[in-house]
Design an enzyme around this catalytic site. Structure first.
Site, mmCIF file in Angstrom:
data_model
loop_
_atom_site.group_PDB
_atom_site.id
_atom_site.type_symbol
_atom_site.label_atom_id
_atom_site.label_comp_id
_atom_site.label_asym_id
_atom_site.label_seq_id
_atom_site.Cartn_x
_atom_site.Cartn_y
_atom_site.Cartn_z
ATOM 1 N N TYR A 59 -36.629 -16.548 -4.355
ATOM 2 C CA TYR A 59 -36.627 -15.115 -4.081
ATOM 3 C C TYR A 59 -36.250 -14.894 -2.617
ATOM 4 O O TYR A 59 -37.091 -14.976 -1.719
ATOM 5 C CB TYR A 59 -38.000 -14.492 -4.368
ATOM 6 C CG TYR A 59 -38.442 -14.594 -5.817
ATOM 7 C CD1 TYR A 59 -37.527 -14.857 -6.837
ATOM 8 C CD2 TYR A 59 -39.778 -14.441 -6.167
ATOM 9 C CE1 TYR A 59 -37.938 -14.952 -8.155
ATOM 10 C CE2 TYR A 59 -40.190 -14.525 -7.491
ATOM 11 C CZ TYR A 59 -39.260 -14.790 -8.477
ATOM 12 O OH TYR A 59 -39.667 -14.888 -9.790
ATOM 13 N N GLN A 189 -43.831 -18.385 -18.482
ATOM 14 C CA GLN A 189 -43.336 -17.093 -18.000
ATOM 15 C C GLN A 189 -41.981 -16.831 -18.657
ATOM 16 O O GLN A 189 -41.103 -17.697 -18.641
ATOM 17 C CB GLN A 189 -43.205 -17.120 -16.477
ATOM 18 C CG GLN A 189 -42.996 -15.751 -15.852
ATOM 19 C CD GLN A 189 -42.858 -15.829 -14.332
ATOM 20 O OE1 GLN A 189 -41.766 -15.889 -13.793
ATOM 21 N NE2 GLN A 189 -43.988 -15.843 -13.637
ATOM 22 N N GLY A 291 -43.649 -5.493 -10.810
ATOM 23 C CA GLY A 291 -42.760 -5.693 -9.663
ATOM 24 C C GLY A 291 -42.941 -4.632 -8.599
ATOM 25 O O GLY A 291 -41.988 -4.305 -7.890
ATOM 26 N N GLN A 297 -47.389 2.303 -6.218
ATOM 27 C CA GLN A 297 -46.836 1.783 -7.471
ATOM 28 C C GLN A 297 -47.811 0.861 -8.175
ATOM 29 O O GLN A 297 -48.009 0.967 -9.392
ATOM 30 C CB GLN A 297 -45.522 1.048 -7.197
ATOM 31 C CG GLN A 297 -44.360 1.959 -6.852
ATOM 32 C CD GLN A 297 -43.116 1.175 -6.451
ATOM 33 O OE1 GLN A 297 -43.137 -0.048 -6.338
ATOM 34 N NE2 GLN A 297 -42.030 1.885 -6.229
#
Length: 326
Positions: A59, A189, A291, A297
């Site tokens: 990432y 996952q 995410g 959020q």
């Protein structure tokens, strides 16, 4: 927040975790996020019942891990479940993967590579162990490493105290069977949303049979199911090549979201809550990643864990989604 047991971890894992691919920023997400916002979001998670933080070296070339590492310095490490990954590299050769910006990524799951990766990850995360260590993608030729060899090394890392549980992402059912036969797999996952239900064909049933936790990533289809995107939205970064962001599909998804409004009113929730609650309704050992990139959020997303959807409504949402594939 409800929790689930993952392997033999000494702490239960929240059914919703924070995925930090977007927090890592970079070309895949149209640029970097505000660092203070990112760190604050991670640090607020435990107060909201979210104790799992998911990251990966891939990432933004270690940036996500570094941000998580900075955040961990203001958190109770013993109460935080840190999950990072291995197998995607950019500073050594391997089987060709994808390209991010001008940098080529490779798949390399050799024992030598993983030994280097875990130490670099621990350094970036500023911790001496990770709770869950997960293969990011599986090895392929011409740099193939047998899964049994990978599991042997992971068991060695467990014995050294560097990792505590074993995970595998982006796997087939054959991969899972190999991990189980080799002696260890605690969590899988996989991409799973109401719009992408491929895991239900074989992978999810196998995980249930073996008692393996299945963790859904991208349950909101990279923001498409968040309800925050308008009909004139233009995809950015990693969204651009995804099926449901294509011009011929986007309007149909927006119609689908409009069709969910009566259920949102029934449950007094947002469409994002409904989309994630639908995933959690698929089994007690089905969990997901949010995410979120801001405190607001993640606060909103935790609402999904509180919803108890009627079985008839779960089926109705499924049938509405299935209609999009016809």
């Amino acid at each position: 927040m409800k929790t689930v047991q993952v392997g033999t971890l000494d702490k239960k894992v929240s059914r919703m975790g924070l995925g930090t691919w977007a927090i890592g920023g970079g070309p895949a997400w149209g640029g970097d996020k505000d660092l203070s916002d990112c760190i604050n979001t991670i640090r607020q998670c435990p107060e909201l019942g979210v104790n799992l933080i998911d990251t990966a070296p891939g990432y933004n070339f270690g940036q996500s891990e570094k941000i998580v590492g900075q955040a961990l310095q203001g958190m109770d490490r013993d109460k935080t479940v840190v999950m990072t990954k291995f197998g995607i590299v950019w500073d050594r050769k391997g089987a060709l993967f994808n390209k991010v910006g001008d940098t080529q990524l490779y798949k390399n799951l050799s024992s030598e590579s993983i030994r280097e990766e875990i130490d670099r990850s621990l350094d970036r995360l500023q911790t001496d162990y990770v709770d869950i260590y997960m293969s990011h993608w599986q090895a392929v030729e011409p740099y193939y490493t047998p899964i049994a060899e990978t599991v042997d090394l992971l068991q060695e890392l467990k014995a050294q105290g560097k990792i505590r549980a074993i995970g595998a992402a982006n796997v087939s059912v054959d991969h899972v069977r190999e991990y189980v036969k080799a002696g260890g797999l605690d969590i899988v996952q996989a991409k799973y949303s109401v719009l992408d239900r491929a895991v239900e064909d074989e992978l999810l049933p196998l995980c249930k049979e073996e008692g393996i936790v299945l963790q859904a990533y991208s349950p909101l289809e990279m923001g498409l199911l968040s309800g925050a995107l308008g009909r004139d939205y233009k995809p950015v970064g990693a969204q651009c090549n995804k099926k449901w962001f294509q011009p011929e599909n986007l309007p149909r998804v927006m119609d689908f979201l409009d069709g969910l409004k009566p259920l949102c009113e029934k449950y007094d929730c947002a469409v994002a809550d409904l989309s994630m609650a639908w995933i959690l309704a698929q089994g007690d050992k089905v969990v997901l990643l949010s995410g979120a990139t801001t405190v607001d959020q993640i606060k909103k997303n935790t609402r999904a864990d509180e919803l108890e959807l009627d079985a008839a409504d779960v089926q109705m949402i499924r049938e509405m989604a299935e209609a999009l594939d016809k």
